[in-house]
Design a protein around this motif. Structure first.
Motif, PDB file in Angstrom:
ATOM      1  N   LYS A 113       0.807  -1.252  -0.133  1.00  0.00           N
ATOM      2  CA  LYS A 113       0.020   0.168  -0.167  1.00  0.00           C
ATOM      3  C   LYS A 113       0.993   1.145   0.088  1.00  0.00           C
ATOM      4  CE  LYS A 113      -4.351  -1.273   0.618  1.00  0.00           C
ATOM      5  NZ  LYS A 113      -5.879  -0.741  -0.015  1.00  0.00           N
ATOM      6  N   LYS A 114       1.087   1.738  -1.030  1.00  0.00           N
ATOM      7  CA  LYS A 114       1.939   3.055  -1.440  1.00  0.00           C
ATOM      8  C   LYS A 114       1.500   4.079  -2.546  1.00  0.00           C
ATOM      9  CE  LYS A 114       6.863   4.377  -1.947  1.00  0.00           C
ATOM     10  NZ  LYS A 114       8.180   3.823  -2.373  1.00  0.00           N
ATOM     11  N   ILE A 115       0.762   4.900  -1.762  1.00  0.00           N
ATOM     12  CA  ILE A 115       0.476   6.024  -2.699  1.00  0.00           C
ATOM     13  C   ILE A 115       1.539   6.806  -3.521  1.00  0.00           C
ATOM     14  CG2 ILE A 115      -0.750   8.397  -3.002  1.00  0.00           C
ATOM     15  CD1 ILE A 115      -2.515   7.639  -0.723  1.00  0.00           C
ATOM     16  N   LYS A 116       1.575   6.646  -4.998  1.00  0.00           N
ATOM     17  CA  LYS A 116       2.627   7.275  -5.587  1.00  0.00           C
ATOM     18  C   LYS A 116       2.352   8.629  -6.106  1.00  0.00           C
ATOM     19  CE  LYS A 116       4.498   2.643  -6.825  1.00  0.00           C
ATOM     20  NZ  LYS A 116       4.659   1.569  -7.767  1.00  0.00           N
ATOM     21  N   ASN A 117       0.837   8.708  -6.306  1.00  0.00           N
ATOM     22  CA  ASN A 117       0.285   9.966  -6.995  1.00  0.00           C
ATOM     23  C   ASN A 117      -0.758  10.530  -6.339  1.00  0.00           C
ATOM     24  OD1 ASN A 117      -0.852  11.792  -8.541  1.00  0.00           O
ATOM     25  ND2 ASN A 117      -0.279  10.748 -10.528  1.00  0.00           N
ATOM     26  N   GLU A 118      -0.584  11.738  -5.346  1.00  0.00           N
ATOM     27  CA  GLU A 118      -1.544  12.424  -4.927  1.00  0.00           C
ATOM     28  C   GLU A 118      -2.694  12.932  -5.534  1.00  0.00           C
ATOM     29  OE1 GLU A 118      -1.638  12.534  -1.554  1.00  0.00           O
ATOM     30  OE2 GLU A 118       0.404  11.637  -1.150  1.00  0.00           O
ATOM     31  N   LYS A 119      -2.840  12.953  -6.834  1.00  0.00           N
ATOM     32  CA  LYS A 119      -3.934  13.413  -7.530  1.00  0.00           C
ATOM     33  C   LYS A 119      -4.966  12.438  -7.305  1.00  0.00           C
ATOM     34  CE  LYS A 119      -0.961  15.854 -10.834  1.00  0.00           C
ATOM     35  NZ  LYS A 119      -0.334  15.878 -12.157  1.00  0.00           N
ATOM     36  N   THR A 120      -6.172  12.781  -6.988  1.00  0.00           N
ATOM     37  CA  THR A 120      -7.442  11.853  -6.650  1.00  0.00           C
ATOM     38  C   THR A 120      -8.108  11.419  -8.281  1.00  0.00           C
ATOM     39  OG1 THR A 120      -7.661  12.954  -4.673  1.00  0.00           O
ATOM     40  CG2 THR A 120      -9.465  11.640  -5.540  1.00  0.00           C
ATOM     41  N   ILE A 121      -8.247  10.115  -8.041  1.00  0.00           N
ATOM     42  CA  ILE A 121      -9.178   9.382  -9.034  1.00  0.00           C
ATOM     43  C   ILE A 121     -10.461   9.312  -8.103  1.00  0.00           C
ATOM     44  CG2 ILE A 121      -9.811   7.442 -10.307  1.00  0.00           C
ATOM     45  CD1 ILE A 121      -6.684   6.986 -10.796  1.00  0.00           C
ATOM     46  N   LEU A 122     -11.462  10.021  -8.736  1.00  0.00           N
ATOM     47  CA  LEU A 122     -12.792   9.723  -7.960  1.00  0.00           C
ATOM     48  C   LEU A 122     -13.779   8.556  -8.791  1.00  0.00           C
ATOM     49  CD1 LEU A 122     -15.073  10.574  -5.988  1.00  0.00           C
ATOM     50  CD2 LEU A 122     -15.669  12.564  -7.627  1.00  0.00           C
ATOM     51  N   VAL A 123     -14.083   7.387  -7.962  1.00  0.00           N
ATOM     52  CA  VAL A 123     -14.836   6.489  -8.626  1.00  0.00           C
ATOM     53  C   VAL A 123     -16.447   6.708  -8.173  1.00  0.00           C
ATOM     54  CG1 VAL A 123     -15.304   4.043  -9.002  1.00  0.00           C
ATOM     55  CG2 VAL A 123     -13.108   5.070  -8.763  1.00  0.00           C
ATOM     56  N   ILE A 124     -17.393   7.178  -9.272  1.00  0.00           N
ATOM     57  CA  ILE A 124     -18.800   7.249  -8.997  1.00  0.00           C
ATOM     58  C   ILE A 124     -19.640   6.152  -9.562  1.00  0.00           C
ATOM     59  CG2 ILE A 124     -20.512   8.648  -9.337  1.00  0.00           C
ATOM     60  CD1 ILE A 124     -18.031  10.861 -10.214  1.00  0.00           C
ATOM     61  N   THR A 125     -20.768   5.889  -8.757  1.00  0.00           N
ATOM     62  CA  THR A 125     -21.723   5.020  -9.561  1.00  0.00           C
ATOM     63  C   THR A 125     -22.769   5.718  -9.461  1.00  0.00           C
ATOM     64  OG1 THR A 125     -22.589   3.914  -7.317  1.00  0.00           O
ATOM     65  CG2 THR A 125     -20.475   3.016  -8.370  1.00  0.00           C
ATOM     66  N   ALA A 126     -23.773   5.168 -10.374  1.00  0.00           N
ATOM     67  CA  ALA A 126     -25.023   5.645 -10.435  1.00  0.00           C
ATOM     68  C   ALA A 126     -25.956   4.910  -9.525  1.00  0.00           C
ATOM     69  CB  ALA A 126     -25.763   5.338 -11.894  1.00  0.00           C
ATOM     70  N   GLY A 127     -25.702   3.556  -9.167  1.00  0.00           N
ATOM     71  CA  GLY A 127     -26.650   3.065  -8.114  1.00  0.00           C
ATOM     72  C   GLY A 127     -25.882   2.009  -7.215  1.00  0.00           C
ATOM     73  N   THR A 128     -26.330   1.370  -6.458  1.00  0.00           N
ATOM     74  CA  THR A 128     -25.607   0.552  -5.413  1.00  0.00           C
ATOM     75  C   THR A 128     -25.256  -0.779  -6.395  1.00  0.00           C
ATOM     76  OG1 THR A 128     -26.986   1.290  -3.581  1.00  0.00           O
ATOM     77  CG2 THR A 128     -25.881  -0.699  -3.377  1.00  0.00           C
ATOM     78  N   SER A 129     -26.142  -0.971  -7.343  1.00  0.00           N
ATOM     79  CA  SER A 129     -25.845  -2.513  -8.097  1.00  0.00           C
ATOM     80  C   SER A 129     -24.775  -2.381  -9.175  1.00  0.00           C
ATOM     81  CB  SER A 129     -27.020  -2.690  -9.117  1.00  0.00           C
ATOM     82  OG  SER A 129     -28.357  -2.768  -8.180  1.00  0.00           O
ATOM     83  N   ASP A 130     -24.172  -1.001  -9.108  1.00  0.00           N
ATOM     84  CA  ASP A 130     -23.134  -0.834  -9.915  1.00  0.00           C
ATOM     85  C   ASP A 130     -21.759  -0.968  -9.058  1.00  0.00           C
ATOM     86  OD1 ASP A 130     -24.533  -0.088 -12.363  1.00  0.00           O
ATOM     87  OD2 ASP A 130     -25.022   1.751 -11.320  1.00  0.00           O
ATOM     88  N   ILE A 131     -21.854  -0.936  -7.632  1.00  0.00           N
ATOM     89  CA  ILE A 131     -20.711  -0.988  -6.963  1.00  0.00           C
ATOM     90  C   ILE A 131     -19.620  -2.223  -6.978  1.00  0.00           C
ATOM     91  CG2 ILE A 131     -19.739  -1.135  -4.561  1.00  0.00           C
ATOM     92  CD1 ILE A 131     -22.507   0.516  -3.675  1.00  0.00           C
ATOM     93  N   ARG A 132     -20.189  -3.224  -7.455  1.00  0.00           N
ATOM     94  CA  ARG A 132     -19.243  -4.434  -7.900  1.00  0.00           C
ATOM     95  C   ARG A 132     -18.253  -4.040  -8.645  1.00  0.00           C
ATOM     96  NH1 ARG A 132     -19.547  -8.326 -11.747  1.00  0.00           N
ATOM     97  NH2 ARG A 132     -21.604  -7.371 -12.394  1.00  0.00           N
ATOM     98  N   VAL A 133     -18.528  -3.271  -9.847  1.00  0.00           N
ATOM     99  CA  VAL A 133     -17.805  -3.031 -11.089  1.00  0.00           C
ATOM    100  C   VAL A 133     -16.935  -1.767 -10.410  1.00  0.00           C
ATOM    101  CG1 VAL A 133     -17.715  -2.105 -13.404  1.00  0.00           C
ATOM    102  CG2 VAL A 133     -19.306  -3.682 -12.960  1.00  0.00           C
ATOM    103  N   ALA A 134     -17.303  -1.005  -9.798  1.00  0.00           N
ATOM    104  CA  ALA A 134     -16.605   0.145  -9.274  1.00  0.00           C
ATOM    105  C   ALA A 134     -15.530  -0.339  -8.530  1.00  0.00           C
ATOM    106  CB  ALA A 134     -17.727   1.255  -8.302  1.00  0.00           C
TER     107      ALA A 134
END
Length: 249
Positions: A113-134
């Protein structure tokens, strides 16, 4: 052999500190090892600047074990994607510290677990059913050394939920939007931010969703610019692309 080790090896060889026989022994694993059912690529991590990844889907347990055993001996991190708990139980015998992210269906061997890039990737889902892929995208992006944030269940059926988080959207460097049904969320997000948006259609939805095809076509036909689209349920692919964007921007 990582990049530093390879550089040191080449310098030692040039100085005559390593004889021909030893050089042949070290270099015989470049660039891959043929084990019959697979040609295991030891230096993809060096070329791609990210951990090695093994797709488990379609492979037998013995094949998965054979590939991961070789990679785990030489790579800092190894990701096994689309992995079942059965696969995890098999791999855990080889690597007791391997971690299984069940919702993402990812196993990580030699997790670092090592953050090499402080720029954020934001992962968004439309619904709870999409969380598995997210979650496949989240775990992958984090394993690649990115800072990742989540924003789940903010689809167009209740758009106020998304707008309430507008600051979070605009602070992200790359956004991954995961949506099924008609896939409209990617267009909405694309119209609100000036950052790259990666759209991931999911196979979630009723009737004419056609297993994600409707969402895929909707995202491809988005009127918002700055949106790229990966294939249906491809959270891993979205994370890999986001990592490349994040690393170069």
């Amino acid at each position: 052999m990582d990049e530093k080790q390879l550089t040191k090896f080449l310098l030692d060889f040039q100085k005559g500190n390593i004889d021909i026989a030893e050089a042949v022994k070290e270099l015989k694993d470049l660039p891959f090892k043929d084990i019959g059912f697979a040609k295991v690529d030891y230096h993809r991590e060096l070329r791609k600047d990210r951990p090695e990844v093994v797709l488990c889907e379609g492979k037998s347990l013995d094949q998965i074990e054979g590939i991961i055993k070789l990679l785990g001996e030489k790579s800092k991190n190894v990701l096994a994607t689309r992995a079942s708990r059965e696969v995890y139980e098999k791999i855990k015998n080889l690597y007791p510290t391997a971690k299984y992210y069940e919702q993402a269906r990812i196993i990580i061997i030699n997790e670092e677990k090592k953050i090499k890039n402080e720029k954020t990737i934001l992962v968004i889902t439309a619904g709870t059913s999409d969380i598995r892929v997210a979650e496949e995208a989240v775990v992958t992006a984090e394993a690649f050394g990115n800072k990742v944030d989540r924003l789940y269940d903010v689809g167009v059926a209740g758009l106020h939920r998304l707008l309430y988080n507008l600051d979070k959207l605009r602070q992200a460097n790359v956004l991954i939007v995961v949506a099924g049904m008609e896939g409209a969320l990617a267009s909405v997000v694309g119209g609100l931010v000036n950052r790259p948006v990666i759209a991931v259609p999911t196979s979630v939805g009723y009737g004419t969703n056609f297993g994600g095809l409707t969402a895929l076509l909707s995202m491809l036909n988005s009127c918002s610019d700055g949106i790229g689209v990966v294939n249906i349920d491809n959270g891993f692919g979205a994370a890999s692309l986001a990592h490349q964007i994040n690393s170069s921007s």
